[in-house]
Design a protein around this motif. Structure first.
Motif, PDB file in Angstrom:
ATOM      1  N   LEU A   1       0.825  -1.207   0.000  1.00  0.00           N
ATOM      2  CA  LEU A   1       0.000   0.000   0.000  1.00  0.00           C
ATOM      3  C   LEU A   1       0.861   1.259   0.000  1.00  0.00           C
ATOM      4  O   LEU A   1       0.622   2.201  -0.777  1.00  0.00           O
ATOM      5  N   ILE A   2       1.879   1.291   0.858  1.00  0.00           N
ATOM      6  CA  ILE A   2       2.750   2.465   0.947  1.00  0.00           C
ATOM      7  C   ILE A   2       3.520   2.658  -0.352  1.00  0.00           C
ATOM      8  O   ILE A   2       3.700   3.787  -0.832  1.00  0.00           O
ATOM      9  N   ASP A   3       3.968   1.570  -0.937  1.00  0.00           N
ATOM     10  CA  ASP A   3       4.702   1.657  -2.195  1.00  0.00           C
ATOM     11  C   ASP A   3       3.828   2.263  -3.290  1.00  0.00           C
ATOM     12  O   ASP A   3       4.283   3.107  -4.069  1.00  0.00           O
ATOM     13  N   ILE A   4       2.564   1.848  -3.352  1.00  0.00           N
ATOM     14  CA  ILE A   4       1.643   2.392  -4.358  1.00  0.00           C
ATOM     15  C   ILE A   4       1.393   3.876  -4.111  1.00  0.00           C
ATOM     16  O   ILE A   4       1.382   4.697  -5.047  1.00  0.00           O
ATOM     17  N   ILE A   5       1.210   4.268  -2.832  1.00  0.00           N
ATOM     18  CA  ILE A   5       0.975   5.678  -2.502  1.00  0.00           C
ATOM     19  C   ILE A   5       2.168   6.535  -2.910  1.00  0.00           C
ATOM     20  O   ILE A   5       2.005   7.613  -3.503  1.00  0.00           O
ATOM     21  N   CYS A   6       3.382   6.058  -2.613  1.00  0.00           N
ATOM     22  CA  CYS A   6       4.591   6.816  -2.977  1.00  0.00           C
ATOM     23  C   CYS A   6       4.715   6.946  -4.486  1.00  0.00           C
ATOM     24  O   CYS A   6       5.066   8.012  -5.002  1.00  0.00           O
ATOM     25  N   CYS A   7       4.434   5.864  -5.202  1.00  0.00           N
ATOM     26  CA  CYS A   7       4.542   5.899  -6.669  1.00  0.00           C
ATOM     27  C   CYS A   7       3.538   6.881  -7.269  1.00  0.00           C
ATOM     28  O   CYS A   7       3.843   7.558  -8.258  1.00  0.00           O
ATOM     29  N   CYS A   8       2.353   6.970  -6.677  1.00  0.00           N
ATOM     30  CA  CYS A   8       1.352   7.917  -7.168  1.00  0.00           C
ATOM     31  C   CYS A   8       1.737   9.349  -6.803  1.00  0.00           C
ATOM     32  O   CYS A   8       1.577  10.275  -7.610  1.00  0.00           O
ATOM     33  N   ALA A   9       2.267   9.537  -5.584  1.00  0.00           N
ATOM     34  CA  ALA A   9       2.575  10.881  -5.106  1.00  0.00           C
ATOM     35  C   ALA A   9       3.667  11.549  -5.923  1.00  0.00           C
ATOM     36  O   ALA A   9       3.608  12.758  -6.197  1.00  0.00           O
ATOM     37  N   ILE A  10       4.683  10.781  -6.345  1.00  0.00           N
ATOM     38  CA  ILE A  10       5.806  11.398  -7.055  1.00  0.00           C
ATOM     39  C   ILE A  10       5.461  11.763  -8.490  1.00  0.00           C
ATOM     40  O   ILE A  10       6.238  12.467  -9.153  1.00  0.00           O
ATOM     41  N   VAL A  11       4.303  11.320  -8.985  1.00  0.00           N
ATOM     42  CA  VAL A  11       3.895  11.666 -10.344  1.00  0.00           C
ATOM     43  C   VAL A  11       3.299  13.070 -10.390  1.00  0.00           C
ATOM     44  O   VAL A  11       3.445  13.789 -11.385  1.00  0.00           O
ATOM     45  N   PHE A  12       2.657  13.507  -9.295  1.00  0.00           N
ATOM     46  CA  PHE A  12       1.970  14.794  -9.287  1.00  0.00           C
ATOM     47  C   PHE A  12       2.882  15.978  -9.591  1.00  0.00           C
ATOM     48  O   PHE A  12       2.510  16.857 -10.383  1.00  0.00           O
ATOM     49  N   PRO A  13       4.077  16.101  -8.972  1.00  0.00           N
ATOM     50  CA  PRO A  13       4.932  17.252  -9.287  1.00  0.00           C
ATOM     51  C   PRO A  13       5.289  17.359 -10.767  1.00  0.00           C
ATOM     52  O   PRO A  13       5.419  18.472 -11.303  1.00  0.00           O
ATOM     53  N   ILE A  14       5.463  16.219 -11.442  1.00  0.00           N
ATOM     54  CA  ILE A  14       5.789  16.253 -12.869  1.00  0.00           C
ATOM     55  C   ILE A  14       4.600  16.793 -13.661  1.00  0.00           C
ATOM     56  O   ILE A  14       4.758  17.619 -14.568  1.00  0.00           O
ATOM     57  N   VAL A  15       3.403  16.344 -13.311  1.00  0.00           N
ATOM     58  CA  VAL A  15       2.192  16.831 -13.984  1.00  0.00           C
ATOM     59  C   VAL A  15       2.022  18.331 -13.749  1.00  0.00           C
ATOM     60  O   VAL A  15       1.677  19.090 -14.668  1.00  0.00           O
ATOM     61  N   TRP A  16       2.302  18.795 -12.518  1.00  0.00           N
ATOM     62  CA  TRP A  16       2.211  20.229 -12.216  1.00  0.00           C
ATOM     63  C   TRP A  16       3.207  21.028 -13.057  1.00  0.00           C
ATOM     64  O   TRP A  16       2.866  22.096 -13.575  1.00  0.00           O
ATOM     65  N   SER A  17       4.439  20.515 -13.179  1.00  0.00           N
ATOM     66  CA  SER A  17       5.454  21.225 -13.957  1.00  0.00           C
ATOM     67  C   SER A  17       5.066  21.286 -15.433  1.00  0.00           C
ATOM     68  O   SER A  17       5.243  22.322 -16.089  1.00  0.00           O
ATOM     69  N   ILE A  18       4.563  20.193 -15.971  1.00  0.00           N
ATOM     70  CA  ILE A  18       4.136  20.178 -17.371  1.00  0.00           C
ATOM     71  C   ILE A  18       3.004  21.176 -17.592  1.00  0.00           C
ATOM     72  O   ILE A  18       2.996  21.934 -18.578  1.00  0.00           O
ATOM     73  N   ARG A  19       2.046  21.236 -16.670  1.00  0.00           N
ATOM     74  CA  ARG A  19       0.924  22.159 -16.802  1.00  0.00           C
ATOM     75  C   ARG A  19       1.397  23.608 -16.719  1.00  0.00           C
ATOM     76  O   ARG A  19       0.955  24.467 -17.500  1.00  0.00           O
ATOM     77  N   THR A  20       2.328  23.895 -15.785  1.00  0.00           N
ATOM     78  CA  THR A  20       2.854  25.251 -15.635  1.00  0.00           C
ATOM     79  C   THR A  20       3.593  25.706 -16.883  1.00  0.00           C
ATOM     80  O   THR A  20       3.415  26.832 -17.365  1.00  0.00           O
ATOM     81  N   LEU A  21       4.432  24.821 -17.434  1.00  0.00           N
ATOM     82  CA  LEU A  21       5.173  25.169 -18.644  1.00  0.00           C
ATOM     83  C   LEU A  21       4.241  25.390 -19.825  1.00  0.00           C
ATOM     84  O   LEU A  21       4.470  26.276 -20.661  1.00  0.00           O
ATOM     85  N   ARG A  22       3.185  24.601 -19.910  1.00  0.00           N
ATOM     86  CA  ARG A  22       2.242  24.751 -21.012  1.00  0.00           C
ATOM     87  C   ARG A  22       1.525  26.093 -20.935  1.00  0.00           C
ATOM     88  O   ARG A  22       1.266  26.746 -21.954  1.00  0.00           O
ATOM     89  N   GLU A  23       1.205  26.524 -19.693  1.00  0.00           N
ATOM     90  CA  GLU A  23       0.506  27.797 -19.525  1.00  0.00           C
ATOM     91  C   GLU A  23       1.426  28.987 -19.769  1.00  0.00           C
ATOM     92  O   GLU A  23       1.042  29.962 -20.415  1.00  0.00           O
ATOM     93  N   THR A  24       2.654  28.908 -19.245  1.00  0.00           N
ATOM     94  CA  THR A  24       3.581  30.027 -19.399  1.00  0.00           C
ATOM     95  C   THR A  24       4.069  30.183 -20.829  1.00  0.00           C
ATOM     96  O   THR A  24       4.439  31.279 -21.248  1.00  0.00           O
TER      97      THR A  24
END
Length: 383
Positions: free
Chosen positions: A309-332
Motif C-alpha cells: 500500500l505504501i509503495d503504491i501511494i509513494c509511486c502515485c505521489a511522485i507523479v503529481f509534481p511532474i504533472v504540475w510542472s508540465i501544466r505550468t510550462l504549457r501555460e507560461t
C-alpha cells in the motif's frame, strides 16, 4: 533467504503455518529441531497425530487444498501418513510429504524432536506446520535449517534459484560504481560551473546504491556459506533505506524542476516531500519485518499489505509534481514570449514522465509477473 531460523510459537491456533520456502537439488536436506512443545484445547486433548510438519511444492499446493476440503475419504492416501488422521486434514493428503507429527515427540520431559530429512527429488518446497485439532493452541520452539549439500560435503544455505545472486549483486555494484565515477567526472568536475545541487544529490543516490549492492552481495554470500548474514543485513537495510529515500526525493525534485528550473519549492511540492519521506521510513520498517521474520508470524501478511500500500501511494505521489510542472510550462509558454525555450523544457519533462512511468511499471508489475511465472531455478533473474 533460508537462513538458519530459531522461532518461538506461542499459543497459536492457526490451522496452517508457513515457515520457509526453499529450492532443493537432489542432495537437499531439511533439519528440524522442536522443543518445549505443549498444546492446549478447550475440548479433550486431541490426538497428537493431528499436529505435525510437512513439505509441499507449489505445483501441488492447489490440489492439496482442494483435497483437504473434500468430505469424502482420500482414494489414494499418502502411504507415509497415519491412517487414523481425519481425511480432511492436510497431513493425510497424497500431495504432501509428511515429516513428523507430535506423536513422534519424545516423552516429556523434554517433549522434543530432532531429525534431518533427505530430499531426493529436486523441486521448490515449502515447510508447513499443520494443526488439524479443533480449538487447540500450540506452543513450541522450532529450529530449522534448509540447505543443499555440495559434492565436497559442505552446505549451501541459498535456494537453487538464488545461488548466483551474490555474484549478480557484486557485478552490479561495480557497474554502478563506474556510473558514479562517470557522473562525478562529467557532471560535478568537468562541468562544475554549470552543475546544480540536484547533480550532487544524484551522486549521493548512486553512492548509496553502490553501498546497498555491496552489502546485499555480502549478506547473501554469508547466508550461502554459514546460514546467517553476520550483521551484513543491518548495513543492507540501512543503505536500502537511504537509497529509497534519496530515489523518491530525487524524482520529486526533478519533477518540480528544482535547482535547474527554479531555485525553490512551492508549498504543495514541499507537502509531497513531507508525505513521501515518512512513508518511505514506514515502508522500510515493513521491509525489515518481512525480511527478518518470515511468514510464520501472525501479522506477516498484514506487513506485506502495508508495504504494498505504501509503495503504491509513494509511486502515485511522485507523479503529481511532474504533472504540475508540465501544466505550468504549457501555460507560461502562451504568455511569456519564450515559446521555443518552454517547448524544449516541456518536451524534456514529458520524456521524464514517460521514463518514470515505464520504470514504475517495470519494477512493480513486470518484476512481480516474472517472480510468479519463473521457475524456482531462475529466481535470480528477478533479483
Amino acid at each position: 533467504m533460508a537462513e538458519i531460523k530459531d522461532l518461538k510459537i506461542t499459543t497459536d491456533s492457526r490451522p496452517v503455518i508457513l515457515f520457509e520456502k526453499f529450492g532443493f537439488t537432489p542432495r537437499g536436506f531439511v533439519d528440524i529441531a522442536v522443543s518445549d512443545v505443549s498444546f492446549s484445547s478447550s475440548v479433550p486433548l486431541p490426538d497428537p497425530s493431528l499436529l505435525g510438519f510437512f513439505l509441499l511444492s507449489d505445483e501441488n499446493l492447489i490440489q492439496a487444498i482442494y483435497q483437504s476440503q473434500q468430505e469424502v475419504p482420500n482414494p489414494n492416501p499418502n502411504p507415509n501418513s497415519n491412517p487414523n488422521i481425519d481425511p480432511s486434514c492436510v497431513l493425510s493428503s497424497s500431495y504432501v510429504r509428511p515429516l513428523f507429527t507430535f506423536r513422534d515427540l519424545s516423552q516429556p520431559p523434554p517433549n522434543s524432536y530432532n531429525h534431518s530429512f533427505r530430499i531426493t527429488q529436486p523441486d521448490e518446497y515449502s515447510l508447513y506446520f499443520a494443526n488439524c485439532a479443533i480449538e487447540s493452541k500450540v506452543t513450541m520452539s522450532v529450529h530449522t535449517e534448509m540447505y543443499n549439500a555440495r559434492p565436497d560435503g559442505s552446505r549451501d544455505y541459498l535456494s537453487v534459484g538464488w545461488i548466483l545472486v551474490p555474484s549478480i549483486y557484486f557485478l552490479f555494484a561495480i557497474v554502478y560504481a563506474v556510473f558514479l565515477g562517470v557522473w562525478i567526472y562529467f557532471s560535478l568536475w568537468k562541468n562544475r560551473l554549470s552543475a546544480h545541487r540536484i547533480h550532487q544529490i544524484m551522486a549521493g543516490l548512486l553512492f548509496a546504491k553502490v553501498l546497498n549492492l555491496i552489502c546485499a552481495a555480502e549478506d547473501q554470500h554469508y547466508i550461502r556459506v554459514t546460514g546467517t548474514p553476520h550483521g551484513w543485513d543491518v548495513l543492507f537495510y540501512l543503505f536500502q533505506f537511504l537509497k529509497g529515500v534519496l530515489l523518491f526525493t530525487v524524482i520529486v525534485l526533478i519533477g518540480t524542476g528544482w535547482s535547474f528550473l527554479k531555485p525553490f519549492l512551492q508549498e504543495r511540492e514541499k507537502k509531497v516531500l513531507m508525505i513521501v519521506i515518512p512513508l518511505q521510513v514506514v515502508a522500510n520498517i515493513a521491509s525489515i519485518v518481512i525480511g527478518e521474520t518470515g511468514p510464520f508470524i501472525q501479522d506477516w501478511v498484514t506487513w506485506n499489505q502495508v508495504f504494498l500500500l505504501i509503495d503504491i501511494i509513494c509511486c502515485c505521489a511522485i507523479v503529481f509534481p511532474i504533472v504540475w510542472s508540465i501544466r505550468t510550462l504549457r501555460e507560461t509558454s502562451k504568455t511569456d514570449g519564450k515559446a521555443a525555450r518552454n517547448l524544449a523544457k516541456l518536451t524534456l519533462f514529458r520524456q521524464f514522465y514517460i521514463v518514470l512511468i515505464g520504470y514504475l511499471y517495470f519494477t512493480r508489475i513486470v518484476v512481480y509477473a516474472l517472480k510468479t511465472i519463473a521457475s524456482y531455478k531462475y529466481r535470480h533473474v528477478t533479483s
